[in-house]
Each structure stands twice: as structure tokens, then as C-alpha cells.
Write a protein that holds these residues in place. Structure first.
Motif, PDB file in Angstrom:
ATOM      1  N   GLY A  72      -4.112   8.705   5.825  1.00  0.00           N
ATOM      2  CA  GLY A  72      -4.447   8.908   7.229  1.00  0.00           C
ATOM      3  C   GLY A  72      -5.913   9.180   7.474  1.00  0.00           C
ATOM      4  O   GLY A  72      -6.381   9.079   8.619  1.00  0.00           O
ATOM      5  N   GLU A  73      -6.632   9.525   6.427  1.00  0.00           N
ATOM      6  CA  GLU A  73      -8.070   9.798   6.537  1.00  0.00           C
ATOM      7  C   GLU A  73      -8.909   8.581   6.146  1.00  0.00           C
ATOM      8  O   GLU A  73     -10.134   8.683   6.080  1.00  0.00           O
ATOM      9  CB  GLU A  73      -8.437  10.974   5.628  1.00  0.00           C
ATOM     10  N   LEU A  74      -8.254   7.463   5.910  1.00  0.00           N
ATOM     11  CA  LEU A  74      -8.943   6.258   5.455  1.00  0.00           C
ATOM     12  C   LEU A  74      -8.803   5.139   6.477  1.00  0.00           C
ATOM     13  O   LEU A  74      -7.827   5.073   7.229  1.00  0.00           O
ATOM     14  CB  LEU A  74      -8.345   5.783   4.119  1.00  0.00           C
ATOM     15  N   SER A  75      -9.769   4.228   6.476  1.00  0.00           N
ATOM     16  CA  SER A  75      -9.683   3.037   7.317  1.00  0.00           C
ATOM     17  C   SER A  75      -8.672   2.061   6.704  1.00  0.00           C
ATOM     18  O   SER A  75      -8.228   2.222   5.554  1.00  0.00           O
ATOM     19  CB  SER A  75     -11.053   2.364   7.412  1.00  0.00           C
ATOM     20  N   GLY A  76      -8.345   1.012   7.457  1.00  0.00           N
ATOM     21  CA  GLY A  76      -7.429   0.000   6.945  1.00  0.00           C
ATOM     22  C   GLY A  76      -7.957  -0.665   5.677  1.00  0.00           C
ATOM     23  O   GLY A  76      -7.216  -0.885   4.711  1.00  0.00           O
ATOM     24  N   GLY A  77      -9.249  -0.967   5.678  1.00  0.00           N
ATOM     25  CA  GLY A  77      -9.848  -1.587   4.498  1.00  0.00           C
ATOM     26  C   GLY A  77      -9.819  -0.662   3.291  1.00  0.00           C
ATOM     27  O   GLY A  77      -9.584  -1.109   2.158  1.00  0.00           O
ATOM     28  N   GLN A  78     -10.030   0.624   3.532  1.00  0.00           N
ATOM     29  CA  GLN A  78      -9.980   1.593   2.427  1.00  0.00           C
ATOM     30  C   GLN A  78      -8.551   1.744   1.901  1.00  0.00           C
ATOM     31  O   GLN A  78      -8.330   1.869   0.693  1.00  0.00           O
ATOM     32  CB  GLN A  78     -10.537   2.937   2.892  1.00  0.00           C
ATOM     33  N   GLN A  79      -7.570   1.707   2.795  1.00  0.00           N
ATOM     34  CA  GLN A  79      -6.181   1.766   2.351  1.00  0.00           C
ATOM     35  C   GLN A  79      -5.828   0.553   1.497  1.00  0.00           C
ATOM     36  O   GLN A  79      -5.095   0.674   0.507  1.00  0.00           O
ATOM     37  CB  GLN A  79      -5.245   1.863   3.557  1.00  0.00           C
ATOM     38  N   GLN A  80      -6.365  -0.606   1.871  1.00  0.00           N
ATOM     39  CA  GLN A  80      -6.130  -1.800   1.056  1.00  0.00           C
ATOM     40  C   GLN A  80      -6.730  -1.624  -0.335  1.00  0.00           C
ATOM     41  O   GLN A  80      -6.151  -2.035  -1.339  1.00  0.00           O
ATOM     42  CB  GLN A  80      -6.726  -3.040   1.743  1.00  0.00           C
ATOM     43  N   ARG A  81      -7.872  -0.976  -0.406  1.00  0.00           N
ATOM     44  CA  ARG A  81      -8.497  -0.738  -1.713  1.00  0.00           C
ATOM     45  C   ARG A  81      -7.634   0.185  -2.576  1.00  0.00           C
ATOM     46  O   ARG A  81      -7.562   0.010  -3.794  1.00  0.00           O
ATOM     47  CB  ARG A  81      -9.880  -0.117  -1.537  1.00  0.00           C
ATOM     48  N   VAL A  82      -6.988   1.166  -1.949  1.00  0.00           N
ATOM     49  CA  VAL A  82      -6.077   2.039  -2.700  1.00  0.00           C
ATOM     50  C   VAL A  82      -4.928   1.211  -3.276  1.00  0.00           C
ATOM     51  O   VAL A  82      -4.546   1.373  -4.445  1.00  0.00           O
ATOM     52  CB  VAL A  82      -5.525   3.167  -1.809  1.00  0.00           C
ATOM     53  N   ALA A  83      -4.379   0.320  -2.456  1.00  0.00           N
ATOM     54  CA  ALA A  83      -3.275  -0.522  -2.914  1.00  0.00           C
ATOM     55  C   ALA A  83      -3.705  -1.409  -4.085  1.00  0.00           C
ATOM     56  O   ALA A  83      -2.940  -1.629  -5.036  1.00  0.00           O
ATOM     57  CB  ALA A  83      -2.754  -1.378  -1.757  1.00  0.00           C
ATOM     58  N   ILE A  84      -4.934  -1.916  -4.022  1.00  0.00           N
ATOM     59  CA  ILE A  84      -5.453  -2.746  -5.108  1.00  0.00           C
ATOM     60  C   ILE A  84      -5.646  -1.908  -6.373  1.00  0.00           C
ATOM     61  O   ILE A  84      -5.264  -2.319  -7.479  1.00  0.00           O
ATOM     62  CB  ILE A  84      -6.766  -3.421  -4.683  1.00  0.00           C
ATOM     63  N   ALA A  85      -6.221  -0.724  -6.214  1.00  0.00           N
ATOM     64  CA  ALA A  85      -6.416   0.158  -7.366  1.00  0.00           C
ATOM     65  C   ALA A  85      -5.077   0.522  -7.995  1.00  0.00           C
ATOM     66  O   ALA A  85      -4.943   0.565  -9.228  1.00  0.00           O
ATOM     67  CB  ALA A  85      -7.171   1.416  -6.937  1.00  0.00           C
ATOM     68  N   ARG A  86      -4.079   0.788  -7.181  1.00  0.00           N
ATOM     69  CA  ARG A  86      -2.746   1.123  -7.693  1.00  0.00           C
ATOM     70  C   ARG A  86      -2.185  -0.018  -8.538  1.00  0.00           C
ATOM     71  O   ARG A  86      -1.610   0.203  -9.603  1.00  0.00           O
ATOM     72  CB  ARG A  86      -1.804   1.414  -6.518  1.00  0.00           C
ATOM     73  N   ALA A  87      -2.371  -1.256  -8.074  1.00  0.00           N
ATOM     74  CA  ALA A  87      -1.861  -2.410  -8.814  1.00  0.00           C
ATOM     75  C   ALA A  87      -2.575  -2.591 -10.150  1.00  0.00           C
ATOM     76  O   ALA A  87      -1.952  -2.948 -11.152  1.00  0.00           O
ATOM     77  CB  ALA A  87      -2.007  -3.668  -7.963  1.00  0.00           C
ATOM     78  N   LEU A  88      -3.889  -2.346 -10.156  1.00  0.00           N
ATOM     79  CA  LEU A  88      -4.669  -2.619 -11.358  1.00  0.00           C
ATOM     80  C   LEU A  88      -4.655  -1.472 -12.363  1.00  0.00           C
ATOM     81  O   LEU A  88      -4.846  -1.691 -13.564  1.00  0.00           O
ATOM     82  CB  LEU A  88      -6.110  -2.945 -10.968  1.00  0.00           C
ATOM     83  N   ALA A  89      -4.411  -0.254 -11.882  1.00  0.00           N
ATOM     84  CA  ALA A  89      -4.523   0.912 -12.766  1.00  0.00           C
ATOM     85  C   ALA A  89      -3.481   0.917 -13.874  1.00  0.00           C
ATOM     86  O   ALA A  89      -3.727   1.438 -14.963  1.00  0.00           O
ATOM     87  CB  ALA A  89      -4.416   2.201 -11.947  1.00  0.00           C
ATOM     88  N   GLY A  90      -2.298   0.339 -13.600  1.00  0.00           N
ATOM     89  CA  GLY A  90      -1.235   0.371 -14.592  1.00  0.00           C
ATOM     90  C   GLY A  90      -1.356  -0.666 -15.687  1.00  0.00           C
ATOM     91  O   GLY A  90      -0.620  -0.622 -16.672  1.00  0.00           O
ATOM     92  N   ARG A  91      -2.288  -1.620 -15.537  1.00  0.00           N
ATOM     93  CA  ARG A  91      -2.506  -2.667 -16.531  1.00  0.00           C
ATOM     94  C   ARG A  91      -1.188  -3.339 -16.937  1.00  0.00           C
ATOM     95  O   ARG A  91      -0.896  -3.525 -18.113  1.00  0.00           O
ATOM     96  CB  ARG A  91      -3.245  -2.105 -17.746  1.00  0.00           C
ATOM     97  N   THR A  92      -0.409  -3.706 -15.936  1.00  0.00           N
ATOM     98  CA  THR A  92       0.857  -4.388 -16.185  1.00  0.00           C
ATOM     99  C   THR A  92       0.598  -5.815 -16.650  1.00  0.00           C
ATOM    100  O   THR A  92      -0.507  -6.342 -16.526  1.00  0.00           O
ATOM    101  CB  THR A  92       1.712  -4.423 -14.912  1.00  0.00           C
ATOM    102  N   ALA A  93       1.641  -6.466 -17.150  1.00  0.00           N
ATOM    103  CA  ALA A  93       1.490  -7.824 -17.667  1.00  0.00           C
ATOM    104  C   ALA A  93       1.224  -8.831 -16.557  1.00  0.00           C
ATOM    105  O   ALA A  93       0.547  -9.842 -16.760  1.00  0.00           O
ATOM    106  CB  ALA A  93       2.745  -8.222 -18.446  1.00  0.00           C
ATOM    107  N   ILE A  94       1.748  -8.553 -15.360  1.00  0.00           N
ATOM    108  CA  ILE A  94       1.711  -9.519 -14.266  1.00  0.00           C
ATOM    109  C   ILE A  94       1.298  -8.808 -12.981  1.00  0.00           C
ATOM    110  O   ILE A  94       1.798  -7.722 -12.677  1.00  0.00           O
ATOM    111  CB  ILE A  94       3.094 -10.174 -14.053  1.00  0.00           C
ATOM    112  N   THR A  95       0.386  -9.415 -12.226  1.00  0.00           N
ATOM    113  CA  THR A  95       0.023  -8.909 -10.907  1.00  0.00           C
ATOM    114  C   THR A  95       0.170 -10.027  -9.882  1.00  0.00           C
ATOM    115  O   THR A  95      -0.357 -11.122 -10.064  1.00  0.00           O
ATOM    116  CB  THR A  95      -1.423  -8.383 -10.877  1.00  0.00           C
ATOM    117  N   PHE A  96       0.908  -9.746  -8.811  1.00  0.00           N
ATOM    118  CA  PHE A  96       1.023 -10.658  -7.670  1.00  0.00           C
ATOM    119  C   PHE A  96       0.209 -10.082  -6.518  1.00  0.00           C
ATOM    120  O   PHE A  96       0.346  -8.907  -6.179  1.00  0.00           O
ATOM    121  CB  PHE A  96       2.486 -10.809  -7.227  1.00  0.00           C
ATOM    122  N   ALA A  97      -0.622 -10.917  -5.918  1.00  0.00           N
ATOM    123  CA  ALA A  97      -1.492 -10.461  -4.837  1.00  0.00           C
ATOM    124  C   ALA A  97      -1.425 -11.441  -3.667  1.00  0.00           C
ATOM    125  O   ALA A  97      -1.621 -12.647  -3.857  1.00  0.00           O
ATOM    126  CB  ALA A  97      -2.931 -10.343  -5.334  1.00  0.00           C
TER     127      ALA A  97
END
Length: 250
Positions: free
Chosen positions: A141-166
Motif C-alpha cells: 500500500g505504500e508503493l506505486s503500481g510500478g513498484q508493486q510490479q517490481r516486488v512481483a518480479i523479485a518474488r519470481a526470481l528470488a527462488g531460482r526455480t527451474a521455470i519462470t512464466f512472465a
């Protein structure tokens, strides 16, 4: 050896009778390990449907999908969730952040749910590279829409899973941050061997991929290796012109 993401004669039909629409009309394609593939095409060509079927978020009308070496056919939702949690990360246009959690807590949430121990140094690096190093303790709630998207991207990449869909992962980002994120995606593929499948409408974003697959009317009609923004834009223009001509003729 099967690709980590393999579609075989996948069809997806919405509706019944004369009004039925073939969103996917027999797609066969394998996304190899350690590759970064962009999926492009005119509006309504089936890009997001392909992504959803490949990720097990939607069930094909016909054909088969293998994800991380396992057939999705017949899996119940519990088994599908377990498979995705173990092997797959997502970046979609809806951020799906937990409003009560901080940036850091949102980024590590998927790993925590999967029973994995986050690599704190790597999590910090990913958060820094998406431009949120000074926002770790902020809530969505303290972030802009673009910043929230960056959180979602970081969440996807942080786990270093075998597959990422974007799905349009850089659509809400400024140019500088978008290029940082695309570089990070490319690095994840090349250095960590991740399979990344990205739907985008942006030729510049697509140029960061190893290969671009072009869809028209639910079918793969061409692909390009070593893409540049210019070659991608030219192919999109050609396909749109061909599609309009065919529609007019019909």
C-alpha cells in the motif's frame, strides 16, 4: 530428453457450437532448459492462453502439456499446486501481493510456503536490482503500481526455480527499470539454467530473449533467433498485415 516445458498438439476452445473460438489451434513446442523465449503476436492471437496452458493454470481442450518432466494430464489441483510451487515462478499483470507483508516478506513468501530456506544475500541482490533496495520494509500500500510490479518480479526470481512464466512483466515499469529486469531475466536463464517464457508486445523486451515465437490465430507461424528490436517489429508488422489481408479476403 523432454524440455522442461513441452506442449504437444495443444488446443484450447472457448465456447460451443458456431460461436466457439479456437484460442490455441494445435500448438506443439518445447521450451528448452536454460533458454529465454519471448512469445509475441497480434492482439487475440493466443499468447496468454498459451502461457496459462503451459503453466497448468488452464486445461487444454485437447493435446498434452509436460511441466518439469511431469504430464499435467489428470493431476488434481493439489498436485498441480505442489508441482508449480516446487518448480515454477510467475510474473503476471496482477501482482498478487499480500498487503500486510513487507517487500522482503512478499519476496520470500513462495519459498517459505514451499518449505525452502531463502538465500538472504541473493534475495537482497534481486530486490536491489529491481530498484527497491530502499523499500524492503515498505508494504504494498505504500508503493506505486510500478513498484508493486517490481516486488512481483523479485518474488519470481528470488527462488531460482527451474521455470519462470512472465506475462508482460515490464509493462508497468519505467524504461531504466524495465531494462534492468530484462537483463536479470536473461542472466537467470544463462547463468542459472532457468527456462523463461515471456509474453510481451514490446520488441525491445523481446530482443533480450534468445528466441521469439510468433503466434497468429492460435498457431505458431514463425520464430526468430538472435532477435533485435528492428527484426521483431518488422515480423510483427508483416504478420499483422497478412492477418488483415486474410480477414478482409474472408
Amino acid at each position: 530428453m523432454n524440455a522442461p516445458v513441452q506442449l504437444t498438439d495443444v488446443r484450447k476452445v472457448y465456447g460451443n457450437g458456431p460461436g466457439a473460438v479456437d484460442a490455441l489451434a494445435g500448438v506443439t513446442y518445447g521450451f528448452a532448459a536454460g533458454t529465454f523465449t519471448a512469445v509475441m503476436g497480434p492482439s487475440g492471437s493466443g499468447k496468454s492462453t498459451l502461457l496459462h496452458c503451459a503453466a497448468g493454470l488452464d486445461t487444454p481442450t485437447a493435446g498434452s502439456v509436460q511441466l518439469a518432466g511431469q504430464s499435467l494430464q489428470g493431476l488434481d489441483e493439489t498436485a498441480l499446486t505442489r508441482l508449480r510451487r516446487e518448480h515454477v515462478a510467475f510474473v503476471f499483470q496482477s501482482f498478487n501481493l499480500m498487503p500486510a507483508l513487507t517487500v522482503w516478506q512478499n519476496v520470500v513468501l513462495a519459498m517459505t510456503l514451499a518449505g525452502k530456506q531463502p538465500d538472504d544475500a541473493w534475495v537482497s541482490e534481486v530486490i536491489r536490482r529491481v530498484g527497491l533496495g530502499d523499500r524492503i520494509r515498505h508494504r504494498p500500500g505504500e508503493l506505486s503500481g510500478g513498484q508493486q510490479q517490481r516486488v512481483a518480479i523479485a518474488r519470481a526470481l528470488a527462488g531460482r526455480t527451474a521455470i519462470t512464466f512472465a506475462d508482460e512483466p515490464t509493462g508497468a515499469l519505467d524504461t531504466t527499470t524495465a531494462l534492468e529486469v530484462l537483463t536479470l531475466l536473461r542472466d537467470q536463464s544463462r547463468q542459472l539454467g532457468q527456462t523463461i517464457v515471456m509474453v510481451t508486445h514490446d520488441p525491445v523486451a523481446a530482443s533480450y530473449a534468445d528466441r521469439v515465437v510468433f503466434l497468429v490465430d492460435g498457431q505458431i507461424v514463425s520464430e526468430s533467433s538472435s532477435p533485435t528490436p528492428e527484426t521483431v517489429a518488422a515480423e510483427l508488422a508483416r504478420l499483422s498485415t497478412t492477418r488483415r489481408a486474410r480477414t478482409t479476403a474472408g
